[in-house]
Scaffold this motif. Structure first.
Motif, short mmCIF file in Angstrom:
data_model
loop_
_atom_site.label_atom_id
_atom_site.label_comp_id
_atom_site.label_asym_id
_atom_site.label_seq_id
_atom_site.Cartn_x
_atom_site.Cartn_y
_atom_site.Cartn_z
N ALA A 16 -0.57 1.23 12.91
CA ALA A 16 0.78 1.29 13.49
C ALA A 16 1.23 2.75 13.61
O ALA A 16 0.65 3.64 12.99
N ASP A 17 2.23 2.97 14.45
CA ASP A 17 2.95 4.24 14.48
C ASP A 17 2.06 5.41 14.95
O ASP A 17 2.22 6.54 14.50
N ASN A 18 1.13 5.10 15.89
CA ASN A 18 0.26 6.14 16.45
C ASN A 18 -0.53 6.92 15.41
O ASN A 18 -0.51 8.15 15.37
N LYS A 19 -1.22 6.16 14.57
CA LYS A 19 -2.01 6.78 13.52
C LYS A 19 -3.46 6.32 13.59
O LYS A 19 -3.74 5.20 14.03
N LEU A 20 -4.34 7.17 13.11
CA LEU A 20 -5.68 6.74 12.74
C LEU A 20 -5.65 6.52 11.23
O LEU A 20 -5.13 7.36 10.49
N VAL A 21 -6.22 5.39 10.78
CA VAL A 21 -6.09 5.07 9.36
C VAL A 21 -7.43 4.70 8.73
O VAL A 21 -8.38 4.30 9.41
N HIS B 145 0.82 -1.21 0.00
CA HIS B 145 0.00 0.00 0.00
C HIS B 145 0.85 1.26 0.00
O HIS B 145 2.04 1.22 0.29
N ILE B 146 0.21 2.37 -0.36
CA ILE B 146 0.81 3.71 -0.20
C ILE B 146 -0.05 4.45 0.80
O ILE B 146 -1.27 4.50 0.65
N ALA B 147 0.60 5.02 1.80
CA ALA B 147 -0.14 5.78 2.82
C ALA B 147 0.14 7.27 2.67
O ALA B 147 1.30 7.67 2.54
N PHE B 148 -0.94 8.04 2.68
CA PHE B 148 -0.82 9.50 2.59
C PHE B 148 -1.15 10.12 3.94
O PHE B 148 -2.13 9.74 4.60
N ASP B 149 -0.32 11.06 4.33
CA ASP B 149 -0.53 11.80 5.57
C ASP B 149 -1.63 12.84 5.34
O ASP B 149 -1.58 13.59 4.37
N VAL B 150 -2.61 12.85 6.25
CA VAL B 150 -3.68 13.85 6.17
C VAL B 150 -3.83 14.52 7.53
O VAL B 150 -3.51 13.94 8.57
N GLU C 153 -3.88 4.14 1.69
CA GLU C 153 -4.19 4.35 3.11
C GLU C 153 -4.14 5.84 3.39
O GLU C 153 -3.25 6.54 2.87
N LEU C 154 -5.11 6.32 4.13
CA LEU C 154 -5.02 7.67 4.69
C LEU C 154 -4.56 7.52 6.12
O LEU C 154 -5.03 6.63 6.83
N CYS C 155 -3.66 8.36 6.58
CA CYS C 155 -3.30 8.28 8.00
C CYS C 155 -3.09 9.65 8.60
O CYS C 155 -2.55 10.56 7.99
N GLN C 156 -3.63 9.75 9.81
CA GLN C 156 -3.56 11.00 10.57
C GLN C 156 -2.85 10.70 11.88
O GLN C 156 -3.19 9.74 12.58
N SER C 157 -1.85 11.49 12.21
CA SER C 157 -1.18 11.30 13.50
C SER C 157 -2.13 11.59 14.64
O SER C 157 -2.93 12.52 14.56
N ILE C 158 -2.06 10.73 15.67
CA ILE C 158 -2.94 10.91 16.83
C ILE C 158 -2.29 11.93 17.77
O ILE C 158 -1.11 11.86 18.04
#
Lengths: 133, 133
Positions: free
Chosen positions: B109-114, B78-83, B128-133
């Protein structure tokens, strides 16, 4: 030195439709299209922060992109890393035991010299090194 | 907003050997390992400039990573984008016609909401969308 991911290459069947999809996904317009005749591909580039997404469409059944899609369907084709000195990086990787797919850097899209590393060397991932000309 | 590629996830069969390979490839040491029990995976992270490479190994045959490798072999998963705001981005993509694989953000993983976008929506690429918690 491996500076960063320069781009991710995605093999697509129809580049116009795929461009619309990725423009919607990334919420940005494609900024460049280019045909690379030696590789039998049309390419479209989109910016994503410090990296690029490269969409690749085959223009001939001989293209590596056509063969990839025949075998696996559309999807991620390669990851390209930006390097300062491609020949030095090729020598370093060769010494580390990686199998290179070309002996010398060759011209790629987007004004780059490129070299590919065999997916067998990197857990199934086709790696590209690219140096700006 | 899609800020940048946060990481590229690579499905591997043996994470220790794969870690050695990617440490040699990127000429950097892995900086983090983490098990995500809900996803039945072990993960290892390597930094590559402004992005990360995430190696993923299945810890159970139920894992999406095990199924991926059974079907396609090792490779980019997958490719995950930071949002910044994952719920806003999910709503935007849904309105654009993308199929989301989860209705609500879930812990990754890595303290994210995905949240994942169906590969059918994005030319065979699992996004994947991921937002830091």
């Amino acid at each position: 030195m491996m500076n960063k991911i320069e781009h991710i290459g995605i093999a697509v069947s129809g580049i116009e439709k795929a461009t619309s999809v990725y423009e919607a996904l990334l919420n940005t317009k494609a900024y460049k299209t280019e045909s690379v005749e030696s590789e039998h591909v049309n390419t479209v580039f989109l910016q994503s922060g410090p990296n690029k997404i490269e969409l690749l469409e085959a223009t001939s059944a001989d293209s590596a992109i056509a063969k990839f899609i025949d075998k696996r369907g559309e999807g991620i084709h390669h990851i390209a890393f930006d390097v300062d000195d491609i020949e030095a990086e090729m020598a370093r990787l060769k010494a580390e035991g990686f199998i290179l797919l070309n002996d010398k850097p060759k011209p790629g899209a987007d004004n780059k010299l490129v070299c590919f590393v065999h997916p067998k060397s990197a857990n199934g991932v086709l790696i590209e090194l690219c140096q700006s000309i």
